[in-house]
Scaffold this active site. Structure first.
Site, PDB file in Angstrom:
ATOM      1  N   SER A 151     -11.084  -5.324  13.825  1.00 63.25           N
ATOM      2  CA  SER A 151     -11.186  -4.233  12.852  1.00 63.25           C
ATOM      3  C   SER A 151     -12.355  -4.429  11.896  1.00 63.25           C
ATOM      4  CB  SER A 151      -9.876  -4.105  12.068  1.00 63.25           C
ATOM      5  OG  SER A 151      -9.519  -5.348  11.483  1.00 63.25           O
ATOM      6  N   ASP A 168     -13.316  -2.095  -0.424  1.00 60.64           N
ATOM      7  CA  ASP A 168     -13.239  -3.391  -1.117  1.00 60.64           C
ATOM      8  C   ASP A 168     -14.218  -4.399  -0.521  1.00 60.64           C
ATOM      9  OD1 ASP A 168     -11.620  -3.604   1.228  1.00 60.64           O
ATOM     10  OD2 ASP A 168     -10.606  -5.352   0.390  1.00 60.64           O
ATOM     11  N   LYS A 211      -2.871  -6.601  -3.558  1.00 63.56           N
ATOM     12  CA  LYS A 211      -2.687  -7.785  -2.724  1.00 63.56           C
ATOM     13  C   LYS A 211      -2.921  -9.053  -3.537  1.00 63.56           C
ATOM     14  CE  LYS A 211      -7.331  -7.571  -0.617  1.00 63.56           C
ATOM     15  NZ  LYS A 211      -8.085  -7.504   0.646  1.00 63.56           N
ATOM     16  N   GLU A 242     -11.846 -10.408  13.134  1.00 60.52           N
ATOM     17  CA  GLU A 242     -10.869  -9.453  13.664  1.00 60.52           C
ATOM     18  C   GLU A 242     -11.597  -8.267  14.282  1.00 60.52           C
ATOM     19  OE1 GLU A 242      -7.094  -9.626  10.770  1.00 60.52           O
ATOM     20  OE2 GLU A 242      -8.813  -8.633   9.863  1.00 60.52           O
ATOM     21  N   SER A 256      -8.005  -1.000   0.757  1.00 60.10           N
ATOM     22  CA  SER A 256      -9.055  -1.163   1.765  1.00 60.10           C
ATOM     23  C   SER A 256      -9.717   0.185   2.047  1.00 60.10           C
ATOM     24  CB  SER A 256      -8.483  -1.804   3.032  1.00 60.10           C
ATOM     25  OG  SER A 256      -9.502  -2.123   3.951  1.00 60.10           O
ATOM     26  N   ARG A 272       0.833  -1.204   0.000  1.00 62.47           N
ATOM     27  CA  ARG A 272       0.000   0.000   0.000  1.00 62.47           C
ATOM     28  C   ARG A 272       0.864   1.249   0.000  1.00 62.47           C
ATOM     29  NH1 ARG A 272      -4.680  -1.023   4.601  1.00 62.47           N
ATOM     30  NH2 ARG A 272      -5.509  -2.986   3.785  1.00 62.47           N
TER      31      ARG A 272
END
Length: 549
Positions: free
Chosen positions: A396, A309, A159, A394, A149, A50
């Site tokens: 997040s 995404d 990725k 996760e 992301s 990134r």
């Protein structure tokens, strides 16, 4: 101390702060990174490479080098099936796709890109890989997703997902990173490339309908009929991301009572409300970025958004607004394991080491195993593939779970099914996920959890990565004896690049950011907000002392 909240947080972006897209795209093609400068080299973090073209971290040279390294990797391990390639709506995604196609086409890779030249969510790429590879013994497929992301509009990301459908593991990414930096250092010599016009027309570059098979398969993982029959009112905000063209086909196929609150796509993301620091981020777990959908909560029984995404989810309930990601994970786990009778009795819960301990308590109540891993969804891939994880998530706001029959759905995060699951929960229990979580906490205790960022120099971040329990030397945490100080995840013994300290009713973990000059402090108390603040303060003091030492 923690970074201060910008006074513009949660408000519409000022026109003067919007990214200059023509200048950004020009920088992508015109600027040349210096491979001698560490910040300008290829670096695969937890979710690929990134950076921004403005700071010479995401330019054409990077993408050409990474793409050739992926082609060489495929050859070295005999991957000969299709390479599914998806992009999100960030401004640098289209230019990066053009660069990548020039390399993939020249290398003879069978490339599958969206039939309409549109956008493809991360979970859709994972789903395409896995459904293609099912039952195969050779000719395996893999994939690439061009996305940073939820990062700001001026960022790009790239990725790689191998044939297992999930994020590539460290061995693969280290090899790709090393090879790509070798190409950069050698002035891009050895990269096979043909002009873009020829690449798009090449016999090995194919248009592919990603939408139809993914949408048709959703009924195997979520109870779409229950959602339809209940008439539950759903609000959906794609936040201008890659899922934007997926929701209408889902609504039409399953005849659900859903409203897309915005289908705007704009590379400046001018329709967003800005995040805590005044920057635009499509972070669907941030109350500042989610201000628009939160403001509409009374119009819907449940609402949700995805990041750019669509691998993350943000759940907004009428009863309680935006859910803390940990709270939704706990509610989703409790619901799924009670409503998926075909899942194996040994199917466990996967969680990252910085996720809430309420998940531990829910897993224990369910009689399910719990596997705690480092941060990064790659640690869940094998468990989801084999069905040994029923659910993996996760803090997040990224998660995935098995199909109803206990087989794999995706091995990457899927914000689409997590959003639809919130509607299924509401439809089948007559309670929204916030109300389900409240029921859990009445029995298991109320968690007070927060993640904050604190400034750290690159040298301090390196110190934190290598910090040992002996060097931290903390024996008491907010009035309680320390029970454990960890630098490796107990679920698999892998180091997680930071440190975690636990007591009977609280814990904190600290790890450096991979992209910013901050370190992240995750903390939780099962006592009170005041106790949480005490844990946070003592955590920062202990780490500051370690930095000084």
């Amino acid at each position: 101390m923690a970074a201060e909240i910008n006074p513009l947080a949660g408000k519409p972006a000022e026109p003067s702060t919007l990214a200059n897209i023509p200048r950004l795209v020009t920088a992508y093609f015109a600027e040349q990174p210096d491979p001698q400068v560490p910040a300008q080299r290829v670096a695969f973090g937890t979710s690929g490479h990134r950076g921004s073209a403005f700071n010479l971290a995401f330019n054409e040279a990077h993408i050409l080098a990474i793409s050739q390294a992926i082609c060489d990797h495929r050859r070295s391990v005999s991957i000969t099936g299709p390479l599914f390639v998806g992009i999100d709506t960030h401004a640098l995604a289209e230019p990066a796709l053009a660069s990548a196609l020039e390399v993939f086409a020249a290398n003879g890779v069978e490339v599958m890109i969206d039939a309409e030249g549109g956008y493809t969510p991360t979970p859709v790429i994972s789903h395409a890989i896995l459904t293609t590879n099912k039952g195969r013994t050779n000719g395996f497929a893999d994939g690439v997703v061009i996305t940073p992301s939820h990062n700001p509009p001026e960022d790009g990301g790239f990725k790689y997902n191998p044939p297992n459908g999930g994020p590539a593991d460290t061995d693969i990414t280290a090899g790709i990173e090393r090879a790509a930096n070798g190409f950069l250092a050698d002035g891009l010599k050895g990269i096979k490339r043909i002009p873009y016009d020829r690449a798009r027309k090449a016999a090995n570059v194919h248009r592919y309908d990603f939408i139809t098979p993914f949408v048709a398969d959703l009924t195997d993982v979520v109870d779409m009929e229950a959602i339809r029959a209940s008439g539950v009112k759903i609000g959906i905000d794609p936040l201008g991301g890659a899922a934007v063209r997926y929701w209408q086909p889902i609504i039409e196929r399953y005849k659900i009572a859903a409203t897309i609150v915005s289908d705007a796509v704009d590379p400046t993301f001018r329709f967003m409300t800005v995040d805590w620091d005044g920057k635009i981020r499509m972070d669907c777990s941030s109350p500042y970025a989610m201000a628009r959908l939160i403001g509409l909560r009374d119009k819907f029984d449940v609402a949700f958004a995805n990041d750019t995404d669509a691998d993350r989810h943000g759940i907004v309930t009428r009863s309680n607004g935006l859910m803390n990601p940990n709270h939704y994970l706990a509610a989703a786990i409790a619901y799924l394991f009670a409503h998926r009778p075909q899942w194996g009795r040994d199917a466990a819960v996967g969680k990252t080491i910085v996720s809430s301990a309420i998940i531990d308590r829910v897993a224990k109540k369910l009689g399910r195993g719990l596997v705690e891993t480092p941060v990064g969804f790659k640690w869940f891939v094998d468990g989801l593939s084999s069905g040994s994880f029923g659910f993996a998530g996760e803090e997040s706001a990224g998660a995935s779970f098995l199909r109803k029959d206990g087989s794999v759905w995706t091995t990457d995060k899927d914000g689409v099914i997590l959003g639809l699951l919130a509607a299924e929960i509401t439809a089948r229990t007559q309670r929204d996920p916030s109300q389900l979580f409240d029921q859990l906490t009445s029995e298991l205790g109320v968690p007070f959890y927060e993640r904050i960022d604190a400034p750290a120099t690159p040298a301090q971040k390196n110190l934190l990565k290598a910090l040992s329990p002996e060097k931290l030397a903390i024996k008491e945490l907010a009035g309680e004896p320390v029970r454990a100080t960890l630098t490796a995840a107990p679920g698999n013994g892998q180091p997680f690049g930071g440190i975690k300290v636990t007591s009977d009713s609280g814990w904190f973990a600290a790890r450096p950011s991979g992209t910013e000059d901050v370190y992240k402090i995750y903390a939780e108390s099962f006592r009170s907000e005041t106790h949480l603040r005490q844990i946070q303060q003592e955590a920062q003091s202990a780490i500051a002392q370690a930095f000084k030492a």
